[in-house]
Design a protein around this motif. Structure first.
Motif, PDB file in Angstrom:
ATOM      1  N   TRP A 287       0.839  -1.207   0.000  1.00  0.00           N
ATOM      2  CA  TRP A 287       0.000   0.000   0.000  1.00  0.00           C
ATOM      3  C   TRP A 287       0.869   1.250   0.000  1.00  0.00           C
ATOM      4  CZ3 TRP A 287      -4.664   0.990  -1.373  1.00  0.00           C
ATOM      5  CH2 TRP A 287      -5.278   2.198  -1.004  1.00  0.00           C
ATOM      6  N   PRO A 291      -0.074   3.242  -3.515  1.00  0.00           N
ATOM      7  CA  PRO A 291      -1.244   3.778  -2.797  1.00  0.00           C
ATOM      8  C   PRO A 291      -2.441   3.955  -3.735  1.00  0.00           C
ATOM      9  CG  PRO A 291       0.388   5.499  -3.172  1.00  0.00           C
ATOM     10  CD  PRO A 291       1.047   4.206  -3.546  1.00  0.00           C
ATOM     11  N   PRO A 298      -6.133  -0.580   1.876  1.00  0.00           N
ATOM     12  CA  PRO A 298      -5.229   0.183   2.738  1.00  0.00           C
ATOM     13  C   PRO A 298      -4.741  -0.685   3.900  1.00  0.00           C
ATOM     14  CG  PRO A 298      -7.148   1.497   2.169  1.00  0.00           C
ATOM     15  CD  PRO A 298      -7.416   0.109   1.668  1.00  0.00           C
ATOM     16  N   TYR A 300      -1.488  -0.827   7.165  1.00  0.00           N
ATOM     17  CA  TYR A 300      -0.437  -0.103   7.883  1.00  0.00           C
ATOM     18  C   TYR A 300       0.183  -1.007   8.942  1.00  0.00           C
ATOM     19  CZ  TYR A 300      -3.323   3.564   5.833  1.00  0.00           C
ATOM     20  OH  TYR A 300      -4.049   4.326   4.955  1.00  0.00           O
ATOM     21  N   GLU A 348      -7.622  -2.570   6.007  1.00  0.00           N
ATOM     22  CA  GLU A 348      -9.020  -2.125   5.949  1.00  0.00           C
ATOM     23  C   GLU A 348      -9.967  -3.311   5.944  1.00  0.00           C
ATOM     24  OE1 GLU A 348     -11.671  -0.423   2.417  1.00  0.00           O
ATOM     25  OE2 GLU A 348     -10.261   1.091   3.154  1.00  0.00           O
TER      26      GLU A 348
END
Length: 396
Positions: A287, A291, A298, A300, A348
């Motif tokens: 990601w 992006p 998404p 992280y 996500e």
């Protein structure tokens, strides 16, 4: 993409067991046995859908290789939980010399419902399972029930061809050992390895079967040996690299690792660089590098960020090295924040498509660099775990 119900063949269990699927049932917590191989329903796709999914899979595979290059170039091994400098160096060496190392297969798990773009959930690139059922029983199911249909399934042919092409990378004159863990009680690892061994033999290779626990260490020669005290020069292992490196014999693995052309050492398949792709941290790095890509979610490493906002989409916390859904927690919008006990990737929340109360995930296979087939699993909940069911498919 459609889900259809159908009456199972009367002797379905006997049939699929004879085709190598010796684990057709799953034992549930209440001690009941229910089908893992579930032919009471099947999925159908249009040819255009399959062609599109093939393109998606090969694009994602290329992106994953770009992410691996980024990890090695920028020395981001700590993001993957690889904190041993020696292990990181061996993984980096394997990546740089990957053209000299055999690498066979992997499986993408995708979210797809037939309407929007397919989304990558993860990449099982080191020890993917569900191969036997994808390659063999579902093909013969189609021939029995829909002989005029087709299927996204060239797994067997591609695996045999891959061994033929990569035979020159194997140590000459030595058998290729195939190892599974004897701790596997269901027989899934045993049969996956047995099936891959069969494809290697069809490619003309000499093979030997062994369990990981039977691999010995010869202190005098400083080499791994099999039950007959023969050197293990090349070994396909259905045993994750993170386990192999952390084992009591882990230091010997790194000492004797054949990362391309070395003698007196052991060549392991899949190679060590697959650690770069079989780690959930890959999702966050993808990601970061791509992006907004339509086939990514998404993700992280430092927390869920805006995914956990009151008006956010929610998120899933995935342990970096989790398997079969273990340790995965789902956090819908407005739920309590995750409190993981180990490093996680925060992705996500994209609820799996619901077909008549069944949550479905597509397992899209890659052999070498090419998309090669499809396996479908269904579950009752949002996480595809050890109670998921395998359903066949066909192309309309």
């Amino acid at each position: 993409m459609h889900r259809h119900t159908i009456e199972p063949r009367p002797d379905w269990q006997t049939i699929v067991e004879a085709q190598g699927l010796i684990y057709p049932l799953t034992r549930y917590p209440d001690d009941s046995l229910r089908p893992y191989w579930d032919e009471s329903a099947y999925y159908s796709f249009s040819a255009a859908e399959i062609e599109s999914l093939e393109e998606v899979v090969e694009e994602l595979h290329g992106m994953c290789l770009a992410a691996a290059e980024h990890i090695v170039t920028h020395e981001r091994f700590a993001d993957l939980g690889i904190t041993d400098p020696r292990l990181a160096a061996r993984v980096a060496e394997a990546w740089r010399r990957r053209a000299e190392l055999p690498s066979l297969y992997g499986r993408f798990d995708l979210r797809y419902d037939g309407t929007g773009p397919a989304k990558m959930l993860e990449y099982n690139a080191d020890t993917p399972t569900s191969l036997v059922e994808a390659a063999s029983p579902q093909w013969f199911w189609m021939e029995d029930r829909f002989p005029a249909a087709d299927q996204w399934n060239s797994l067997h042919e591609r695996l045999v061809d891959a061994w033929k092409r990569q035979a020159a990378l194997l140590p000459p004159g030595a058998p290729l050992h195939f190892a599974h863990s004897a701790a596997d009680e269901l027989g899934e690892d045993l049969m996956t390895v047995a099936y891959l061994r069969e494809t290697a033999e069809q490619a003309g290779l000499t093979t030997e079967a062994i369990s990981v626990e039977e691999i010995g260490w010869d202190r005098l020669s400083g080499r791994f040996v099999d039950q007959r005290l023969r050197f293990v020069r090349a070994c396909f292992k259905l045993y994750p690299w993170e386990w192999l490196a952390a084992d009591a014999f882990g230091p010997y693995v790194l000492d004797t690792l054949d990362n391309g052309g070395a003698t007196g050492t052991t060549l392991w398949i899949e190679p060590a660089w697959k650690m770069l792709l079989s780690n959930k941290a890959l999702l966050a790095i993808l990601w970061e590098l791509f992006p907004g890509h339509p086939h990514l979610l998404p993700a992280y490493l430092d927390g869920p960020r805006q995914l956990a906002a009151p008006d956010g989409p929610g998120y899933v916390a995935k342990p970096l090295l989790g398997r079969e859904g273990a340790g995965v927690t789902v956090h819908p919008p407005g739920s309590a924040p995750a409190q993981p006990e180990e490093p996680c990737c925060y992705q996500e929340l994209a609820p799996l498509p619901d077909f008549d109360g069944n949550r479905v995930v597509l397992g899209a296979w890659v052999v070498e660099e090419e998309a090669a087939g499809l396996g479908i699993r269904e579950s009752a909940g949002l996480v595809t775990d050890g109670y998921a069911r395998f359903l066949p498919h066909l192309i309309r």
